[in-house]
Enzyme design. Structure first.
Site, PDB file in Angstrom:
ATOM      1  N   HIS A 145       0.839  -1.195   0.000  1.00 22.71           N
ATOM      2  CA  HIS A 145       0.000   0.000   0.000  1.00 22.71           C
ATOM      3  C   HIS A 145       0.873   1.244   0.000  1.00 22.71           C
ATOM      4  CE1 HIS A 145       0.645  -1.114   4.233  1.00 22.71           C
ATOM      5  NE2 HIS A 145       0.444   0.157   4.570  1.00 22.71           N
ATOM      6  N   HIS A 147       0.971   5.275   1.177  1.00 15.71           N
ATOM      7  CA  HIS A 147       0.390   6.303   2.044  1.00 15.71           C
ATOM      8  C   HIS A 147       0.429   7.655   1.339  1.00 15.71           C
ATOM      9  CE1 HIS A 147       0.619   4.019   5.938  1.00 15.71           C
ATOM     10  NE2 HIS A 147       1.514   3.335   5.224  1.00 15.71           N
TER      11      HIS A 147
END
EC number: 3.6.2.1
Length: 197
Positions: A145, A147
């Site tokens: 992922h 940020h």
């Protein structure tokens, strides 16, 4: 470190605030990825105990900002700043190295669109883009992922100047590092190094 990981995992499973069944702004994401032709992510590509896979399957609530067939963007439930968001691929890849370049490209191609909207919505000045890749780098959820962390001047979150940095010495050690990285790159298959036109 383990207690911190557990706290972050729990925060993603049980976001603070109102009960999701009563709050219409909390949405459970569907699993539309188009990967199997029927709009559903194949179960073999998701992990049963991964919090992000649970969000993708619709088993955990999230505050969804964006979604397409490859990825979704949600608000982080344990944000570093107002609007801190995560871009997550819809298929499970524990680390960046294990994530196909096409998926990384799809995620990164959304950064300008999503970050611009977040910066405007939060009245921020700028943002940090961050990937914690591996335990030593602070990764606590092992599903790739990215940020997006909105920033405002003097927000006291962190500043690159506050980190202890050293000037690069153009010496034998630096030359050896360059040679070693180049050897590793040369050992990769050519199709991994050539960008599609």
């Amino acid at each position: 470190m383990e207690a911190r990981r557990l706290a972050i995992l729990c925060s993603h499973l049980n976001p603070p605030g109102p009960n999701p069944t009563r709050d219409p702004t909390l949405r459970v994401s569907d699993c539309s990825s188009g990967s199997s032709g029927d709009g559903k992510v194949e179960s073999s590509t998701l992990q049963n105990d991964c919090v992000f896979c649970k969000i993708i399957r619709g088993e955990s609530p999230c505050l969804k900002l964006y979604e397409d067939d490859m990825c979704l963007c949600i608000l982080d439930t344990n944000p570093l700043s107002h609007g801190h968001s995560l871009i997550i691929p819809k298929l499970h890849y524990p680390t960046l190295e294990e994530t196909p370049p096409s998926v990384v490209a799809a995620m990164c191609s959304k950064v300008p669109l999503i970050s611009n909207a977040i910066v405007k919505a939060t009245g921020s000045d700028s943002f940090n883009l961050l990937v914690n890749n591996g335990a030593a780098a602070g990764q606590v959820i092992f599903h790739t992922h990215i940020h997006i962390i909105p920033r405002k001047e003097r927000d006291c979150l962190w500043a690159s100047e506050s980190l202890r940095r050293h000037s690069l010495k153009l010496d034998k050690e630096a030359s050896q590092l360059v040679s070693c990285v180049r050897r590793h790159l040369c050992s990769l298959p050519e199709e991994q190094l050539v960008q599609p036109s």
